[in-house]
Each structure stands twice: as structure tokens, then as C-alpha cells.
Design an enzyme around this catalytic site. Structure first.
Site: not given
Lengths: 499, 492
Positions: B79, B160, B184
Site C-alpha cells: 500500500k 481505503s 480500511s
């Protein structure tokens, strides 16, 4: 009927009449409270491993944490915590076993994270007291409100470029202790002595080097004035005053400024001011209305700080002898006057120097040589005791030579500058330069005989005024190059003249 | 070769150990798959194919030498919130510009320590603020899954960690790092038929992860199945002296816990999670989950978490408050984007105005507001009190049960653009997940069913603090009982 205001535990001292400032409308009392920022003497910063040393090339002592890089996290330096606890214990203050770090949010280029980590709501040290010796001879207790740990900011340099500001982050993140007093100070002289005494204390404790030139200690001075017996007036805060002398000047200037405004029918606006060392005046920096909303909240990157009572007790047991106790001991052990003891004890270096020199010697003589000759020379040359070319051991040896009659005081005053120049032992200098005291009565007797023969008038004079032997002593000193022992001279003259 | 990408992490590890294929072959397969798929899915914002091959070659050498690590040769996506040394890390925000850190996050450094291979940086909502991956500076990720209505609408993979979830679902990595501040990891896992676990707060170091809300942020993996997620989590966790909130506890053998079973466990079903207007498919999923666990020998107990309804508002005070302060360092001074103005204030204003997207600005404004003098007590302080109550709710529940079963999200994946105009609708995505963040508890999402449109739905298991093992045990049973094998049909 008038109602009295509720008793205020902040307002517990009244100035002495001689401390009041005379104004056109009567006397005014000065009220001062101080927030002293003392940089913790530590190898590394409060929340990073970067060096906390003074100086260095700009931005040489900056870790990723200090630079506020993304994803960087603070890790508390336990050593700094210990120093704050030591300082608190030195002030006899309450140590809070539970304290917490908060974020104080504001934008500035020398504050890379956009917030300063401080202790707003729950400081590590609570209430204590500092006894301050004042010039009047009075000792005043100044209550300590709290001590908290916080990060220093970096330095903005505005004068290197007309269009840009340079930022040096070397100081960013260094540990500061903010030592907050209650408004117990009543004059500029007390304020200066408070600052001086606090500096001495942290230096004794070793928690701050007290080096004001390097910014290790600076004071925010809160000043207000009032008519005696009335409640506190509105205060102004003078930021970043960095010497004892400036503290006194700033308080005096600010008090007069406020008195003038009030006597002209004006009111004081609460504001932050700066002391300009060039003009000796304070000027407005920002008013209360412009004050930041710092949006304090607990720093979620740090857990609350929990201390062990046993750990605190161990620190307490390791505290050195503090100025108050040392002063008492110097009086008892060395027979010094209260004044002499206070002067020596005011600075740890001088107290240590004195003790090293005075052990087993005539302490009063040591004190006099140290405070008159050595301090005189150091002051004249703007040096500190740490830079002294004469060590405590050498000064002690000089006193030994006087005490055992090898040289007299007059010769010692010739030897001392040589010691400063060469750093040599006094005995070496005395022998090399032939300054040993003349105790050979034969030479002295011959000289006296010759003087008697040549100066019958002086003989007559001496017989009439047997206490006025100055001329004889002077002549003998001249004849022996100053090396004659005053005691021997007196003895021989008296014997020869039959006095 | 394309088959290699369809392996699970555990199977690939076995294949590498048996020399059925090399780490370089595996990395090559993923590099190719990413190159082909990414223009359609936008899961990766930066690919590092050469780095992947270099790391894979080093893995092959270690495999050959017999000193392979636990994740030797396993290609992973990272990420973009994780700082990766020498590789651009932007948190998918313009304000970070082309920032390439000189340091590595603890979590990723532990993955590399164990031999994992980096494929690239994964898309996400800007600063992890969002539930649909639509706030990214690089544009949204497209969910590999499509509705079966023939309309071919592009769906969100959730957020997210949308890039992480989509990449795992589309076989563009064997597993991915992700972070979870309010859901998330778990919500995107639920939207993409993948497994995602957020560990106990303090299990995984936050060092080197761009901070959103420090007291809530936790790293965790998104993986193809429960076992893979357990293997990854084990490498990611561990005490880190560089993070003061990192817990000084040993990391258990999570993988072993996956097959432990639920016999004798008490599973709590919190009544407050039965919200109005919950889609039927989710109701059914939940009751199926309850039945599966019962069949496997667990005892089902009704529990109450009375402060649940305050969790979302509480979260949307605490998280923006911390974010408003955490994001102050993005000032255009030392790194990232700077838009020079005539004065310092102008430079701040322009850099931040152009650097931050709307959702980030909204949260900075909310956060600044709730911490302001005069509002602090009413908002921030009150939210902190609510947060304690929520944690206390869970403590009470643990008197009666060992883990909780809930749906992960209130809906299946929705269409891109469907909710982006209405922040409140968007925030409601987190309604079942924020509680675990507020209480610091571990939570996992396990894919358990498809809805009428053929979209995956996840079940969430929440465990006691530091009891990820029970969470994995329950998740393992759900996975086995659900027999969920569906995968997105490649269209990319």
C-alpha cells in the site's frame, strides 16, 4: 459596605516599602512570575536519537523524526525524564507519577511536525519552592507551580538573505524543562536573583548547563503592577530573556511602562512582548487577540508517562548537596560569613573550587585569595572559573606558602600573576625568582644598625612614637628587596631601639 | 506461466520450496499480469518490476543455499501509505509529490527480512481517508468484480486499501499490505472476496507508515485466504522500539490457529449490529455464519454493545482530530509539493490547497474544529469518553463470549461515483468496522457468500485484544463452512 475579594492563594506576598516604585499617583508594587526554559543536559533529543550538542553545522543534528518526515514516530528519552524528576526533587516539588504529553499545534517552518510535543494538562512535576537570597540579605521563598518537559523548536534565521528565511533544525526536538513560578516575585532585583538561583540549582543538579549564551536557559517574564493592597493587574509576558541582567532591566522597563500607561488613565492590554537588548525597552510582539489556538490534545503517538515511586526514590537518594545545605555547611565547617558562603555557593564551580583549595588550609585566606585576586582577574578578563589558568590545587599551594612563612602577602601578590602567566606551581616560581622571605636576622640586624647610625633623628622619633615604625619597615623592605618577614623586622627593630 | 499467479501464498511457498518453479519465474508472472491488468484496474500506482526480479533472484539464491526465510520469494504489493526506501511513497496525495523516503517502514522491512519480493505500490484513498478508493490522486481503483446485471458498471473495491484488495482479488500479487483506521482493510476485503485482518492495536509497528489517525491506525494484510493472511500477519507483527505504542508481546503462530476449530468457543452476536435497511443478502449471510459456527461446535450467545450507535460519530471526531495534527507536517517546506507564494502564509495556503484533495481538506477542517478552544470539550473530549464506553462494552461482552460475529459492511461493492457526493453515505460504510478500531481489537473479514448480483460479501470476526488466534480459528471455520471459492471473472 465593600466586599472583599475571595482570598487568593496566588497573591501571598507584599513588597517591602523600599521595593515600591514611586509614581505620580503614589507607590506601585511590581508583580513578577517567571517561566524559565532550561535545556536538559542530554546527549540526545527528547524524542529522537539525534545529538543535542550545541553548535554544529546547520542541520547537522537532525534525525528523520526531528525533520517531521512522514511516518516518523517519537520515542521518549528516559534520561531526559530523569533530569526533569531530579530538577523537581531539587525544588522539593511533587513528582507526578502519571503525566502525559500533549501536542501544541501551530504552523512555523522551524517546527517541522506542525506541533510541539509538550505537557499541557498533566506535567511531570507539580508544586515546589525555591529559596532565593536577595541583595537585601533577605531570603524569599518563590513557589514553583510546575515543571513540564517539552521539545524545543528549530531556529529561523532571517538575516542571511533579504528575501528568504533559513531554518536550522539542530535545536529542534531538544528537551526543555519549563519551570513555572507562581507570581511571588516583587522586584527586578528579586527576579534577577530568582533566575540566578534557579540557574545555580540546575547546575548543581547537573540537569541543565545553564549556559545562557548558548540559549540553554531563557526566561519568559510575566510583569504586572498594582497599587499595594489591590488585586493583581493585567500582565504582559516578555519572551526569551536570556540573562540575569536583562531580566532585571526588562522588569524595570516594563513596570515603568505599565505605570505610565495606568497613570495616564490607560489600561494594560494582555500581550506578549520582546525585550530589545539594544534599547533596553520592551515592544509588543502579539496581543491576546492574535494568540494562537494551539488545539492541545494528548499525543496519540506516546503513551502516558508512568513512573515508579522506587525509581523516583533512587533519584532522590542520588541528589548532590544543594546550595542551601552547602551554604550552611560552609559557614559551620570553614567559619565563613553568611555573605562569603553565599557568594561561593551561588555557583557550583566556585563552591567546588573553594573546597578543593580550602581543604586543610586557612579557609578564610583561601576565600580571600579566590574572591579578590582570582575572581578579580577572571572578571577583568571576562573569563569563567572553568577557564581559570590557576587551579584550586595551585591556589591552595600559594596559601600554604603564605601560611608557612615562605613568602609574605606582598610577595604572594607578585607570585600570583606569574602563576596566571605560566601556570607553574607557586613554589617553583618563588624559587626560580628568588622571592623567598628573608628571615636571616643577621642581615636585618646589620641593616638596622646601619640605619640607626645614619639616622639619629629617626631613632628619636621612634622612641617618642613607638607605634609608628613605618619608615623603618619601609627601609628594611627596600634593603631586602621586599623579602624580609614583617614579623622578624618588627622584632629586630624593637630590640635594637629598646622599645 | 499465468497459472502461477492463481496460487495461494501457502501453495506458492510450497512450490518454491520444492523447486517446482523459481522465485524469478513467479515474479515474472506477476510483473506480466500487472502490466496487462493495471491499465484497467488501476490497482498499482507504481510498479517496481526490476526490483521484483532482483529481489526474486536473491530469493532464489537463498532457496538454493537452504537459508530461505518464511516468505522467501513471495511477491507482494505494498500500500502506498508505507514508506519504502528509495521507492516513491505518496499516500496517494499530491502533497507528497514524488517523495521517495530514505527509510523503510518496520512492517515492510520485516516482510523483506523474511524474503518477500516487492511488486510495487498500491493505490488507496488519499491519506487512507475514504471508503471507495475514489479520493486517490491517481484516480479510483476498479473492482475486479462486476454485477451480473449486464450493465458492466465499474464498481469500487472499497477503501481505503482498494488497491490492495483489488490486486489480491485479481491475482496481481500473492498478498498485500494494507492499513485499517476505521475499516480500511476489512471493508475492501469484503467488497473483493478476499481476506483482510486488522490486528490488535500495537501488534504491528506504525513506524514508517504515513499517519492518518495515530490511535486507530494499524497495518495488516489482505490475502487470498485465511491461512495466507495468518502467514503474512505473523511476519508483519512484533515489538518495535521505534513505535512507543508497539506492544512488547511475542507473536504467536497465527497459521497454526487457523485450523484450531471453534469447538467449545462462545460466539457473541451483537444485536446492535442489526441495522435498519440492512440488505436481505447480508441478513442471510449473517444467519448462515451463525449456523456454520454452531454446526462446528461453537455456542452462540446474544450480546449487547449498547454504545455501538455512537461509534461512527465518535470515530468521525477522533480520527479527523488526530489527522488534522498529523497532516500539519505537509507544509511544502521540506519535502513533497510546494506552491510558492509571496509570503510564508501564502506558501502554506497554496501548497496545502493544491496538495490536498477535498476529502482530506474536509477532515482537516473537521479535526481542527473539534480541537478548537470552546469546542474541544463538546466534541473531542466527549468523543474520548464515548470511546471508553465502547471499549467497556466489549469488555462486558467478553464476559459472555470469546469472539463476535458480524457482517463486515452494510452492503456489497457499490458503483464508482454512487456515494462520492454524499460524505455521510460514504462514512456509513464503516459502521460495523470502526468499533474494533476505537477499542483497539483485532477484526477479520472473511468472504462467505455472493449476493444476488454475484458480488462477494464478507463476515467479520472481532476478537479480544491480542487474541488473534481465536479470530483466525473462527475465520478458518467460516471459510471452510462457507466453501467460498468464487473469483472475479477476468475482464481486464
Amino acid at each position: 459596605m465593600t466586599t472583599l475579594t475571595a482570598p487568593n492563594d496566588l497573591d501571598i506576598r507584599s513588597a517591602r516599602p523600599d521595593q515600591l516604585v514611586a509614581g505620580a499617583t503614589g507607590d506601585w508594587e511590581i508583580i513578577v512570575g517567571m517561566e524559565v526554559h532550561a535545556q536538559v543536559s542530554a546527549q540526545s533529543k527528547l524524542f529522537s536519537g539525534a545529538s543535542a550538542a550545541y553548535g554544529g553545522a546547520p542541520n547537522a543534528h537532525v534525525s528523520l523524526i526531528d525533520a517531521g518526515m512522514p511516518g516518523m514516530l517519537p520515542v521518549l528519552n528516559r534520561f531526559c525524564v530523569e533530569q526533569a524528576v531530579r530538577t523537581g526533587l531539587g525544588l522539593g516539588a511533587k513528582i507526578n507519577l502519571w503525566s502525559r504529553f500533549d501536542r501544541k499545534n501551530y504552523f512555523y517552518p522551524d517546527l517541522p511536525q506542525g506541533y510541539q510535543i509538550s505537557q499541557f494538562a498533566h506535567p511531570i512535576v507539580g508544586e515546589g519552592v525555591l529559596n532565593v537570597d536577595c541583595d537585601s540579605g533577605e531570603t524569599i521563598p518563590v513557589r514553583i507551580e510546575r515543571i513540564h518537559l517539552e521539545q524545543d523548536a528549530g531556529k529561523s534565521i532571517h538575516d542571511l538573505d533579504p528575501h528568504a528565511t533559513y531554518v536550522d533544525l539542530n535545536r529542534s526536538g531538544c528537551a526543555l524543562m519549563e519551570i513555572v513560578s507562581k507570581p511571588d516575585i516583587r522586584s527586578s532585583e528579586e527576579a534577577a536573583n530568582y533566575f540566578k538561583t534557579l540557574r545555580a540549582l540546575v547546575r548543581y543538579l547537573g540537569t541543565c548547563d545553564g549556559n545562557m549564551d548558548e540559549g540553554s536557559m531563557r526566561a519568559d517574564v510575566n510583569v504586572s503592577v498594582r497599587k499595594p493592597g489591590t488585586p493583581f493587574g493585567t500582565r504582559c509576558e516578555i519572551k526569551n530573556v536570556n540573562s540575569t541582567r536583562y531580566v532585571a532591566l526588562a522588569v524595570d522597563y516594563e513596570a515603568r511602562r505599565q505605570i505610565e500607561i495606568l497613570e495616564d488613565g490607560g489600561t494594560i492590554t494582555q500581550e506578549t512582548r520582546l525585550f530589545d537588548v539594544k534599547t533596553g525597552k520592551t515592544r509588543s510582539m502579539r496581543s491576546k487577540e492574535d494568540a494562537h489556538d494551539y488545539r492541545y490534545f494528548p499525543d496519540p503517538d506516546l503513551l502516558p508517562l508512568q513512573l515508579d515511586q522506587a525509581w523516583v526514590d533512587a533519584i532522590k537518594a542520588s541528589l548532590p548537596e544543594l546550595p542551601d545545605a552547602k551554604k550552611q555547611r560552609f559557614r559551620a565547617e570553614y567559619g565563613l560569613s553568611a555573605y562569603d558562603a553565599a557568594v561561593l555557593v551561588a555557583d557550583k564551580d566556585s563552591a567546588d573550587f573553594f573546597e578543593a583549595a580550602a581543604k586543610g588550609r586557612d579557609a578564610k585566606l583561601v576565600n580571600s585569595w579566590m574572591t579578590v585576586e582570582l575572581f578579580g582577574w577572571l572578571n577583568k578578563h571576562d573569563k569563567s572559573l572553568a577557564d581559570s589558568p590557576v587551579t584550586a590545587e595551585r591556589l591552595g599551594e600559594l596559601v600554604d606558602l603564605i601560611s608557612n612563612g615562605t613568602i609574605n602577602g606582598k610577595i604572594a601578590k607578585e607570585v600570583f600573576p606569574r602563576m596566571i602567566e605560566t601556570g607553574d606551581a607557586p613554589l617553583v616560581i618563588v624559587e626560580r625568582e628568588g622571592l623567598k622571605q628573608e628571615t636571616d636576622t643577621g642581615l636585618i640586624e646589620q641593616t638596622v644598625d646601619a640605619l640607626i647610625a645614619a639616622n639619629p633623628d629617626k631613632v628619636e622619633e621612634a622612641r617618642l612614637k613607638p607605634k609608628a615604625l613605618g619608615w623603618w619597615v619601609g627601609q628594611l623592605m627596600k634593603a631586602t628587596g621586599g623579602k624580609a618577614s614583617p614579623a622578624v623586622i618588627n622584632e629586630v627593630i624593637k630590640a635594637k631601639l629598646g622599645l | 506461466m499465468s497459472k502461477l499467479t492463481e496460487l495461494t501464498l501457502a501453495a506458492a511457498r510450497d512450490g518454491l520450496a520444492k523447486k517446482a518453479f523459481s522465485a524469478v519465474e513467479l515474479a515474472t508472472a506477476f510483473n506480466q499480469a500487472i502490466e496487462a491488468a493495471n491499465p484497467s484496474l488501476n490497482a498499482y500506482v507504481l510498479t517496481t518490476p526490476e526490483k521484483a526480479l532482483d529481489m526474486a533472484a536473491a530469493s532464489d539464491a537463498r532457496l538454493k543455499a537452504g537459508n530461505a526465510g518464511k516468505l522467501e520469494g513471495i511477491p507482494l504489493g505494498i500500500k502506498d501509505l508505507f514508506c519504502t526506501q528509495g521507492v516513491r511513497a505518496t499516500a496517494c496525495s499530491n502533497i507528497l509529490g514524488e517523495f521517495a523516503p530514505t527509510y523503510e517502514s518496520t512492517v515492510t522491512s520485516q516482510l523483506w527480512r523474511d524474503g518477500a519480493v516487492m511488486l510495487g505500490k498500491l493505490n488507496m484513498d488519499e491519506f487512507a481517508m475514504g471508503s471507495s478508493n475514489e479520493t486517490s490522486r491517481f484516480g479510483p481503483v476498479v473492482n475486479p468484480w462486476k454485477r451480473q446485471d449486464g450493465a458492466n458498471a465499474a464498481l469500487t473495491p472499497g477503501g481505503s486499501s482498494g488497491g490492495s484488495a483489488a490486486a489480491v482479488a485479481a491475482d496481481l500479487c500473492l498478498g498485500a499490505t494494507a492499513t485499517d483506521t476505521g475499516g480500511s482493510i476489512r471493508q475492501p476485503a469484503s467488497f473483493t472476496g478476499t481476506v483482510g485482518i486488522k490486528p490488535t492495536y500495537g501488534r504491528a509497528s506504525r513506524y514508517g507508515i504515513v499517519a492518518f489517525a495515530s490511535s486507530l491506525d494499524q497495518a495488516g494484510p489482505i490475502a487470498k485466504n485465511v491461512l495466507d493472511s495468518a502467514i503474512l500477519l505473523e511476519s508483519m507483527c512484533g515489538h518495535d522500539p521505534k513505535d512507543s505504542t508497539s506492544l512488547q508481546v511475542p507473536v504467536p503462530d497465527f497459521a497454526a490457529a487457523v485450523s484450531r476449530g471453534v469447538k467449545g468457543l462462545r460466539i457473541g452476536v451483537p444485536k446492535e449490529y442489526r441495522v435498519d435497511g440492512m440488505p436481505e443478502a447480508i441478513e442471510k449471510l449473517w444467519s448462515d455464519g451463525i449456523a456454520w459456527l454452531k454446526d462446528a461446535g461453537a455456542e452462540i450467545v446474544d450480546v449487547s454493545l449498547p454504545h455501538t450507535k455512537y461509534a461512527l460519530p465518535c470515530y468521525y471526531i477522533v480520527a479527523p482530530a488526530e489527522a488534522s495534527s498529523n497532516l500539519a507536517r505537509y507544509d511544502g517546506m521540506r519535502f513533497g509539493k510546494r506552491v510558492a507564494g509571496n509570503t510564508l502564509t501564502e506558501t502554506y495556503e497554496q501548497s496545502r490547497a493544491q496538495g490536498f484533495g477535498n476529502e482530506v481538506k474536509r477532515r482537516i477542517l473537521i479535526g481542527t474544529y473539534v480541537l478548537s478552544a470552546g469546542y474541544y470539550d463538546a466534541y473531542y473530549l466527549r468523543a474520548q469518553r464515548v470511546r471508553s464506553r465502547i471499549a467497556e462494552d466489549f469488555r462486558q461482552a467478553w464476559q459472555k463470549c470469546d469472539a463476535l460475529l458480524t457482517p463486515t459492511a452494510p452492503s456489497a461493492a457499490f458503483g464508482l461515483g454512487e456515494k462520492s457526493a454524499d460524505p455521510i453515505q460514504m462514512y456509513l460504510n464503516d459502521v460495523f468496522t470502526v468499533t474494533a478500531n476505537l477499542a483497539g481489537l483485532p477484526g477479520i473479514s472473511v468472504p462467505a457468500a455472493l449476493d444476488a448480483q454475484g458480488l462477494p460479501l464478507g463476515l467479520q470476526v472481532i476478537g479480544k485484544a491480542l487474541d488473534e488466534e481465536t479470530v483466525f480459528a473462527v475465520a478458518g471455520v467460516l471459510e471452510a463452512q462457507a466453501g467460498f471459492t468464487a473469483k472475479a471473472k477476468p475482464w481486464w
